[in-house]
Write a protein that holds these residues in place. Structure first.
Motif: not given
Length: 204
Positions: A57-71
Motif C-alpha cells: 500500500g503506502t509503504g509506511v510500515v516498511g519505511l518505519e521498519a527501516v527507520s527503526r533499524g531493519a537492515t
C-alpha cells in the motif's frame, strides 16, 4: 472515493518524516496507533532483520521498519502508482539502498518467494478489505505458504479486522492476538525446533 492524507513516521532515524498519500476505499492504511503497537510488540525483532511489507500500500510500515533499524525492507505491491510512490519516498528519505519495491501479485509472489538465507525475517501482511472478505481461502493459503518457507524465529504478523476467522489459523494456540478497536494484530513466531517427547513412566 479518493482522499489525500498525510502519514507520519513516528520513531527512529526517520522520525517525523511525512508521506502524502491518496487513499481509496479498498485500501487499509495501518493507523498510527496500530503501527506503534506493532513495533512495540516486535521490539528487538526489528533491528538487523529484513522486513517484508506484503500488500505494501503506502509503504509506511516498511519505511518505519527501516527507520527503526531493519537492515532492509522489501515491498510487494500490485498498484504501479503505490510502487512509484514508495520508491520516491525511499529515495527522498535517503534509504533507497535499503529498499526493494516489487510490483507483483502477492499470491504469485509468495509461491516463488525464496528467503534470503537462514536468518530470521519479519513478514507483515496487511491485505485490502476485499482480500479479507472475498479471498479468505486464498489469503489463508498465502499465510500457510509463507510460514512453511520462513526461516526459524521469523515473525509473521497479520493486520486483520473484526470477524477474521481466527479458528482457521494454523497452530491457533501459538498466535498472539491483540485488538485495537476494529483492528487486530496477529503474531506468530516460526519455530521448527523438534519437540522432545516426555520419557515414558515405567509401570510399577
Amino acid at each position: 472515493m479518493l482522499e489525500k492524507t498525510q502519514i507520519r513516521i513516528v520513531a527512529g532515524t526517520l522520525r517525523g518524516r511525512k508521506l502524502t498519500v491518496v487513499v481509496h476505499e479498498g485500501m487499509r492504511p495501518t493507523p498510527q496507533m496500530v503501527r506503534e503497537a506493532l513495533f512495540s510488540i516486535l521490539g528487538n525483532a526489528v533491528p538487523d532483520r529484513v522486513f517484508y511489507d506484503v500488500f505494501a500500500g503506502t509503504g509506511v510500515v516498511g519505511l518505519e521498519a527501516v527507520s527503526r533499524g531493519a537492515t532492509g525492507a522489501r515491498f510487494i505491491e500490485f498498484d504501479p502508482r503505490q510502487v512509484a510512490d514508495i520508491q520516491k519516498y525511499a529515495t527522498q528519505f535517503g534509504i533507497g539502498d535499503k529498499v526493494q519495491v516489487l510490483k507483483a501479485d502477492v499470491y504469485r509472489w509468495a509461491e516463488r518467494w525464496i528467503p534470503p538465507g537462514r536468518d530470521a525475517v519479519n513478514l507483515f501482511l496487511s491485505p485490502p478489505f476485499p482480500d479479507l472478505s472475498q479471498k479468505a481461502a486464498e489469503f489463508l493459503k498465502l499465510m500457510h505458504t509463507l510460514l512453511e518457507k520462513a526461516p526459524d524465529e521469523s515473525v509473521l504478523t497479520i493486520q486483520a479486522e473484526e470477524g477474521f476467522p481466527l479458528e482457521q489459523l494454523p497452530d491457533r494456540e501459538a498466535w498472539d492476538v491483540r485488538t485495537y478497536g476494529r483492528n487486530m494484530l496477529l503474531f506468530y513466531v516460526v519455530s521448527r525446533k523438534p519437540v522432545v517427547a516426555a520419557a515414558a513412566t515405567p509401570e510399577a
